[in-house]
Motif scaffolding. Sequence first.
Motif, PDB file in Angstrom:
ATOM      1  N   ARG A   1       0.869  -1.181   0.000  1.00  0.00           N
ATOM      2  CA  ARG A   1       0.000   0.000   0.000  1.00  0.00           C
ATOM      3  C   ARG A   1       0.902   1.227   0.000  1.00  0.00           C
ATOM      4  O   ARG A   1       2.042   1.182   0.484  1.00  0.00           O
TER       5      ARG A   1
ATOM      6  N   ASP B   1       2.101   4.741   1.321  1.00  0.00           N
ATOM      7  CA  ASP B   1       2.108   5.382   2.626  1.00  0.00           C
ATOM      8  C   ASP B   1       3.123   6.521   2.594  1.00  0.00           C
ATOM      9  O   ASP B   1       4.014   6.553   1.746  1.00  0.00           O
TER      10      ASP B   1
ATOM     11  N   ARG C   1       2.923  15.768   1.274  1.00  0.00           N
ATOM     12  CA  ARG C   1       1.581  15.424   1.777  1.00  0.00           C
ATOM     13  C   ARG C   1       0.499  15.836   0.782  1.00  0.00           C
ATOM     14  O   ARG C   1      -0.462  15.101   0.564  1.00  0.00           O
TER      15      ARG C   1
ATOM     16  N   GLY D   1       4.709   9.075  -2.197  1.00  0.00           N
ATOM     17  CA  GLY D   1       4.643   8.123  -1.101  1.00  0.00           C
ATOM     18  C   GLY D   1       5.576   6.955  -1.343  1.00  0.00           C
ATOM     19  O   GLY D   1       6.297   6.901  -2.334  1.00  0.00           O
TER      20      GLY D   1
ATOM     21  N   VAL E   1       4.631   0.119   0.854  1.00  0.00           N
ATOM     22  CA  VAL E   1       4.935  -0.625   2.074  1.00  0.00           C
ATOM     23  C   VAL E   1       4.325  -2.026   1.963  1.00  0.00           C
ATOM     24  O   VAL E   1       3.117  -2.164   1.765  1.00  0.00           O
TER      25      VAL E   1
END
Length: 134
Positions: free
Chosen positions: A28, A30, A40, A49, A52
Motif C-alpha cells: 500500500r 504510505d 503530503r 509516497g 509498504v
Amino acid sequence: MNISSFDDLLQAARQQTEPQRLLFVFTRADLPADATLAQRERFKDGQGGALVPIMCVDKTPDELRTFADLAEESRQFGQEWHVVFATAMSGNGGLVPSSSAAEMPLQRMVEAIKAGNLGTLIPFDQQGQSLTLG
C-alpha cells in the motif's frame, strides 16, 4: 515475452518447461512521518509516497485462473492494497517448488521492496495491468 498484464504472467508461467510457483507481495502507498507539506499534498492527490509491504502469498499458476481470483483472495484479509509485486520460482525435475521453499524468496521480495530494489519484480495495479514505477 512482454508481460503487460497479469494474464500475460500466467500464460508465461504455464509455458515454462519446469513448473512454476508465483510469488506475490501486496503493498500500500504510505507517507513517512517526516513528509513535507508538498509531499503530503501530492500524496493527497494520489501521487508519491512509498510502497509498504502488507501481505504476501505464493501460488502455482494452476491455482489462479485470473487476476480477479488473486484480488478476491486478498480481500479476505481486509487489507487495502495499491500495487502487487510478482515474480516466479522455477521447479526442478518436473516438480513444483513447495510453499515452504517460497518462504525465504518471499522474505527477500519484502526486503527488496522496502529498500526500493524492484529490478526483477513485476508490479501490477488493482486491475492486473503491469506498471512502470519510478
